[in-house]
Design an enzyme around this catalytic site. Structure first.
Site, mmCIF file in Angstrom:
data_model
loop_
_atom_site.group_PDB
_atom_site.id
_atom_site.type_symbol
_atom_site.label_atom_id
_atom_site.label_comp_id
_atom_site.label_asym_id
_atom_site.label_seq_id
_atom_site.Cartn_x
_atom_site.Cartn_y
_atom_site.Cartn_z
ATOM 1 N N CYS A 135 0.852 -1.184 0.000
ATOM 2 C CA CYS A 135 0.000 0.000 0.000
ATOM 3 C C CYS A 135 0.890 1.237 0.000
ATOM 4 O O CYS A 135 1.884 1.307 0.721
ATOM 5 C CB CYS A 135 -0.960 -0.037 1.185
ATOM 6 S SG CYS A 135 -0.576 1.087 2.516
ATOM 7 N N GLU A 136 0.536 2.170 -0.844
ATOM 8 C CA GLU A 136 1.409 3.329 -1.010
ATOM 9 C C GLU A 136 1.293 4.311 0.147
ATOM 10 O O GLU A 136 2.111 5.216 0.273
ATOM 11 C CB GLU A 136 1.127 4.024 -2.340
ATOM 12 C CG GLU A 136 -0.209 4.733 -2.424
ATOM 13 C CD GLU A 136 -0.421 5.354 -3.806
ATOM 14 O OE1 GLU A 136 0.279 4.974 -4.754
ATOM 15 O OE2 GLU A 136 -1.301 6.218 -3.908
ATOM 16 N N HIS A 137 0.297 4.133 0.983
ATOM 17 C CA HIS A 137 0.143 5.057 2.102
ATOM 18 C C HIS A 137 1.014 4.686 3.288
ATOM 19 O O HIS A 137 1.410 5.535 4.066
ATOM 20 C CB HIS A 137 -1.324 5.114 2.547
ATOM 21 C CG HIS A 137 -2.243 5.549 1.448
ATOM 22 N ND1 HIS A 137 -3.430 4.914 1.164
ATOM 23 C CD2 HIS A 137 -2.116 6.542 0.551
ATOM 24 C CE1 HIS A 137 -3.999 5.509 0.133
ATOM 25 N NE2 HIS A 137 -3.231 6.491 -0.257
ATOM 26 N N HIS A 138 1.270 3.381 3.444
ATOM 27 C CA HIS A 138 2.009 2.926 4.617
ATOM 28 C C HIS A 138 3.208 2.051 4.286
ATOM 29 O O HIS A 138 3.943 1.654 5.184
ATOM 30 C CB HIS A 138 1.082 2.142 5.552
ATOM 31 C CG HIS A 138 -0.113 2.918 6.007
ATOM 32 N ND1 HIS A 138 -1.336 2.869 5.361
ATOM 33 C CD2 HIS A 138 -0.267 3.793 7.034
ATOM 34 C CE1 HIS A 138 -2.190 3.670 5.971
ATOM 35 N NE2 HIS A 138 -1.573 4.245 6.986
ATOM 36 N N GLN A 176 -5.446 -0.467 -3.915
ATOM 37 C CA GLN A 176 -6.108 -1.619 -4.537
ATOM 38 C C GLN A 176 -7.015 -1.208 -5.685
ATOM 39 O O GLN A 176 -7.094 -1.890 -6.715
ATOM 40 C CB GLN A 176 -6.885 -2.382 -3.458
ATOM 41 C CG GLN A 176 -7.525 -3.663 -3.983
ATOM 42 C CD GLN A 176 -8.243 -4.431 -2.885
ATOM 43 O OE1 GLN A 176 -7.834 -4.404 -1.730
ATOM 44 N NE2 GLN A 176 -9.324 -5.103 -3.248
ATOM 45 N N HIS A 204 -5.424 -6.003 3.961
ATOM 46 C CA HIS A 204 -4.456 -4.912 4.061
ATOM 47 C C HIS A 204 -3.846 -4.904 5.457
ATOM 48 O O HIS A 204 -4.546 -4.666 6.438
ATOM 49 C CB HIS A 204 -5.147 -3.567 3.798
ATOM 50 C CG HIS A 204 -5.566 -3.395 2.372
ATOM 51 N ND1 HIS A 204 -4.996 -2.467 1.548
ATOM 52 C CD2 HIS A 204 -6.477 -4.061 1.625
ATOM 53 C CE1 HIS A 204 -5.554 -2.548 0.345
ATOM 54 N NE2 HIS A 204 -6.458 -3.506 0.369
ATOM 55 N N CYS A 206 -1.969 -2.760 6.752
ATOM 56 C CA CYS A 206 -2.022 -1.438 7.390
ATOM 57 C C CYS A 206 -3.339 -1.268 8.137
ATOM 58 O O CYS A 206 -3.400 -0.532 9.117
ATOM 59 C CB CYS A 206 -1.817 -0.321 6.369
ATOM 60 S SG CYS A 206 -3.072 -0.249 5.082
#
Ligand code: ZN
Length: 249
Positions: A135-138, A176, A204, A206
């Site tokens: 995931c690009e956020h975490h 996703q 996920h 995260c």
């Protein structure tokens, strides 16, 4: 455009995604280089893959990436010089290069020689394709399975290529929803089919590790194009394929 500067372990992964085992027998390096040269004029296509860039390539041990990982270890109160952590910055650096190897996959090499003219217009479904992404956020993993279906319009792609397409997009920093759409768009652009449907189900970390969702909560995303979007019967057929479990499950 091929990235000659990729470190060996990343190049190996990229090659595995692009090519079938044994495909080397059919495609000499010279021919592939020729193909690549022909494409150089098309900037948009070249942008589909990008070389590893930035400061501190993987060939620079103790470079800025290793230093940044050391900083994180220090920040969380660890001793980066203790035995178990001594090589962690190097391992983390190499690992992220592997987990994001999908940026360097050349989609033209991936589908090379695997699109066939076939007079077949029933739904093709490939499901239970496992994938692992970040995931690009975490920068934490999300993983699960993808199902890809399409209705050909004169062209089909070798079935073994579909999991490679999924992997090409999974081995990147992702959300996703976007990954699901990219897979659908790629199949659509490559085959020009009557329709495409993609469903991705994933856990996920995260969300799970941080307690936002209950463990085991699965996120489902879908992308439908063409007949999968416009015709209820097609969409229903697709989803009925997904509900049917393999024998023994
Ligand atoms: Zn996240």
């Amino acid at each position: 455009m091929p990235s000659p500067d990729l470190p060996d372990h990343v190049r190996k992964l990229v090659t595995e995604i692009e090519r079938e085992i044994g495909e080397d027998d059919f495609d000499g390096d010279g021919r592939l280089r020729g193909d690549a040269a022909e494409r150089d004029g098309d900037a948009a296509e070249a942008e589909l893959t990008r070389p590893i860039v930035g400061h501190g390539s993987l060939s620079t041990p103790n470079g800025p990436v290793e230093e940044a990982v050391r900083e994180i270890l220090l920040e969380i109160g660890e001793d980066p010089d203790r035995q178990g952590l001594k090589n962690t910055p190097d391992r983390v650096h190499r690992m992220y290069a592997e987990l994001t190897a999908g940026y360097h996959v050349d989609p033209h090499r991936l589908i090379n020689g695997a699109v066939f003219d076939v007079d077949y217009s029933e739904m093709v479904v490939v499901k239970d394709i496992p994938f692992y992404s970040l995931c690009e956020h975490h920068l934490l993993p999300f993983f699960g399975t993808a199902a890809v279906a399409y209705i050909p319009r004169g062209k089909v792609i070798g079935l073994s290529k579909i999991p490679r397409i999924v992997e090409m997009y999974a081995r990147r920093l992702q959300v996703q929803e976007r990954m699901t759409q990219q897979i659908a768009d790629f199949v659509n652009d490559t085959l020009g089919p009557q329709g495409v449907g993609v469903v991705v189900e994933a856990n996920h970390l995260c969300a799970v590790m941080r307690g936002i969702r209950k463990p085991g909560t699965v996120m489902t995303t879908s992308a439908v194009l063409g007949l999968f979007r416009t015709r209820d019967r097609t969409r229903a057929e697709f989803f009925s394929h997904l509900e049917r479990r393999a024998p023994g499950e």
